[in-house]
Design an enzyme around this catalytic site. Structure first.
Site, PDB file in Angstrom:
ATOM      1  N   CYS A  65       7.429 -36.414  -0.481  1.00 38.97           N
ATOM      2  CA  CYS A  65       8.235 -36.216  -1.751  1.00 38.97           C
ATOM      3  C   CYS A  65       9.188 -35.214  -1.714  1.00 38.97           C
ATOM      4  O   CYS A  65       9.064 -34.045  -1.111  1.00 38.97           O
ATOM      5  CB  CYS A  65       7.191 -36.022  -2.796  1.00 38.97           C
ATOM      6  N   CYS A  69       7.557 -29.498  -7.008  1.00 37.97           N
ATOM      7  CA  CYS A  69       6.461 -29.232  -7.948  1.00 37.97           C
ATOM      8  C   CYS A  69       5.467 -28.384  -7.361  1.00 37.97           C
ATOM      9  O   CYS A  69       4.881 -28.655  -6.490  1.00 37.97           O
ATOM     10  CB  CYS A  69       5.828 -30.779  -8.619  1.00 37.97           C
ATOM     11  N   CYS A  72       1.755 -29.214  -6.420  1.00 38.03           N
ATOM     12  CA  CYS A  72       1.816 -30.380  -5.873  1.00 38.03           C
ATOM     13  C   CYS A  72       1.562 -30.334  -4.457  1.00 38.03           C
ATOM     14  O   CYS A  72       2.365 -29.769  -3.498  1.00 38.03           O
ATOM     15  CB  CYS A  72       2.612 -31.456  -6.162  1.00 38.03           C
ATOM     16  N   CYS A 109      -4.037 -48.044 -12.024  1.00 43.48           N
ATOM     17  CA  CYS A 109      -2.724 -47.414 -12.099  1.00 43.48           C
ATOM     18  C   CYS A 109      -2.322 -47.446 -10.603  1.00 43.48           C
ATOM     19  O   CYS A 109      -3.000 -46.793  -9.734  1.00 43.48           O
ATOM     20  CB  CYS A 109      -2.852 -45.911 -12.566  1.00 43.48           C
ATOM     21  N   CYS A 142      -1.215 -50.017 -15.029  1.00 42.12           N
ATOM     22  CA  CYS A 142      -0.193 -48.994 -15.401  1.00 42.12           C
ATOM     23  C   CYS A 142       0.470 -48.624 -14.104  1.00 42.12           C
ATOM     24  O   CYS A 142       0.158 -48.315 -12.928  1.00 42.12           O
ATOM     25  CB  CYS A 142      -0.681 -47.855 -15.763  1.00 42.12           C
ATOM     26  N   CYS A 202       2.037 -43.319 -21.330  1.00 41.55           N
ATOM     27  CA  CYS A 202       1.145 -42.484 -20.997  1.00 41.55           C
ATOM     28  C   CYS A 202       1.548 -41.118 -20.533  1.00 41.55           C
ATOM     29  O   CYS A 202       2.701 -41.315 -19.758  1.00 41.55           O
ATOM     30  CB  CYS A 202       0.105 -42.720 -20.072  1.00 41.55           C
ATOM     31  N   ARG A 272      -7.870 -38.556 -21.823  1.00 38.27           N
ATOM     32  CA  ARG A 272      -8.517 -38.673 -20.625  1.00 38.27           C
ATOM     33  C   ARG A 272      -8.706 -37.499 -19.973  1.00 38.27           C
ATOM     34  O   ARG A 272      -7.917 -36.627 -19.818  1.00 38.27           O
ATOM     35  CB  ARG A 272      -7.486 -39.626 -19.625  1.00 38.27           C
TER      36      ARG A 272
END
Length: 419
Positions: A65, A69, A72, A109, A142, A202, A272
């Site tokens: 990626c 972040c 992560c 998802c 999702c 979400c 959740r």
């Protein structure tokens, strides 16, 4: 406690607590913890009974990626040894999804690392959605693909997506300390794009990154304002090779207070219990079921979760039941609004609600990439690494990072993607 009685009354009326009340929940003592859980449980049972929704994540694309972040393991410059692979084919993703559905999952998802999808990526995911729905009648899907460009949410909706996940993660005030390559406003914009396209929105948070109580309240209030159908609450997994590798700031008691605060602020949405629950709640996970009404089944993107059968046993032993495919997740007043909303409409107590019920794609801290969520593997789980030695005579309420080792799904293991 007068505070808890007030919060229960407000939750049953879907009335927003004050910031001071939300902060007071986080400031309660361990002696008051069971009272806090019981109060949140009254609100949870009002809107969701004793049902627990199971969600299953399929990792379409792992690692590599370009975003930075801090939490992560897939981030730019990450030294974490993780599984890395490019896009799964639609039939591979469908096969992986079938394992979760067989374990009782109601929603799948689809997660992909990266800043955001290209139009070609959206078409690819659209074909994957079609393949999954063709093989699994009634399943909710999702998408969790990062920042969306104009028109992409509409294309996902046309392809059959029911929801889109994109987490705010932390407060606007502190977001720049966590990520530099995109902004808090970028994330809000993507959630709003999903909403406008008629997708069930979400969006959630990651706790344990060094934030203050004020930050936690700010982000949950922002999620209420965005009117997400689903609010995944994640707890940081401090991954070696990431800037937050040494951030062990959570106890099971604090996790429960955070979950309760989220329930009081968002009483009638799907709260959740997401990434990091095994690491930080540990043996207190069943108690959390009295607050949340949804969990993930199986592994996360780059770390192992609790075995799927253990989750099913936990739900049954705690006196809860797995929500069936024929049941609408959200309470009737939210679902009824969707019938009158264009293109499935918005959701929440401030507007329309998506028929599909909840959002998905909660982020496992240390597992999220540029807005994507945590992804689990097979329901059976995998062999776990040996836990670190337990320290004797720990002080009550002390941090216990020694209790659970982060179990990495790393390169060089025999764990196949989505196995």
């Amino acid at each position: 406690m007068d505070l808890l009685n007030t919060l229960v009354d407000k939750g049953l009326r879907r009335e927003l607590p004050t910031r001071e009340e939300a902060l007071a929940v986080l400031a309660t003592s361990d002696d008051e913890l069971l009272d806090v859980v019981a109060a949140a449980g009254k609100v949870r049972r009002q809107w969701f009974g004793r049902r627990v929704k199971l969600n299953y994540l399929v990792n379409l694309k792992s690692g590599l990626c370009p975003e930075d972040c801090s939490y992560c393991s897939q981030r730019l410059g990450s030294k974490a040894e993780i599984l890395k692979y490019t896009w799964l084919k639609p039939e591979e993703a469908s096969q992986a999804a079938a394992a979760g559905v067989a374990g009782g999952a109601k929603r799948v998802c689809l997660v992909a690392s990266g800043r955001g999808p290209t139009d070609r990526d959206v078409e690819r995911v659209g074909k994957t959605i079609e393949a999954i729905k063709e093989q699994n009648e009634g399943i909710e899907v999702c998408a969790c693909l990062g920042l969306l460009s104009d028109g992409q949410a509409e294309k996902l909706r046309e392809a059959g997506a029911d929801a889109y996940n994109h987490n705010l993660n932390t407060s606007e005030a502190t977001y720049g300390q966590i990520t530099k390559t995109h902004t808090y406003a970028d994330r809000v914009d993507t959630v709003e794009k999903a909403h406008a396209a008629g997708l069930s929105a979400c969006s959630g948070l990651i706790a344990g990154m060094g934030e203050t109580d004020e930050d936690l309240v700010d982000v949950v209030f922002s999620l209420r304002e965005l009117d997400a159908d689903s609010v995944p609450v994640n707890f940081l997994i401090p991954f070696e090779g990431t800037p937050l590798a040494k951030e062990w700031n959570l106890t099971p008691q604090r996790c429960l207070r955070i979950l309760a605060m989220a329930r009081f602020v968002c009483p009638d949405v799907e709260v959740r219990l997401a990434g990091g629950r095994e690491v930080h709640l540990r043996s207190m996970q069943p108690l959390a079921l009295n607050i949340v009404n949804s969990i993930f089944l199986g592994d996360y993107l780059t770390s192992e979760g609790q075995a799927g059968q253990a989750d099913l046993d936990m739900i049954a032993d705690a006196g809860f039941e797995v929500e069936g495919a024929g049941t609408t997740t959200l309470p009737a007043h939210r679902s009824d609004l969707a019938d009158a909303a264009p293109s499935g409409g918005g959701c929440g107590s401030n507007g329309g609600a998506s028929l599909c019920g909840s959002g998905a794609g909660a982020a496992s801290a240390g597992d999220e990439a540029a807005g994507c969520g945590s992804a689990c593997g097979g329901c059976s789980g995998h062999a776990h690494a040996e836990a670190a030695p337990v320290l004797a005579q720990a002080e009550p309420g002390a941090l216990r990072s020694d209790l659970v080792a982060v179990r990495r799904r790393g390169a060089g293991t025999d764990i196949a993607p989505n196995a």
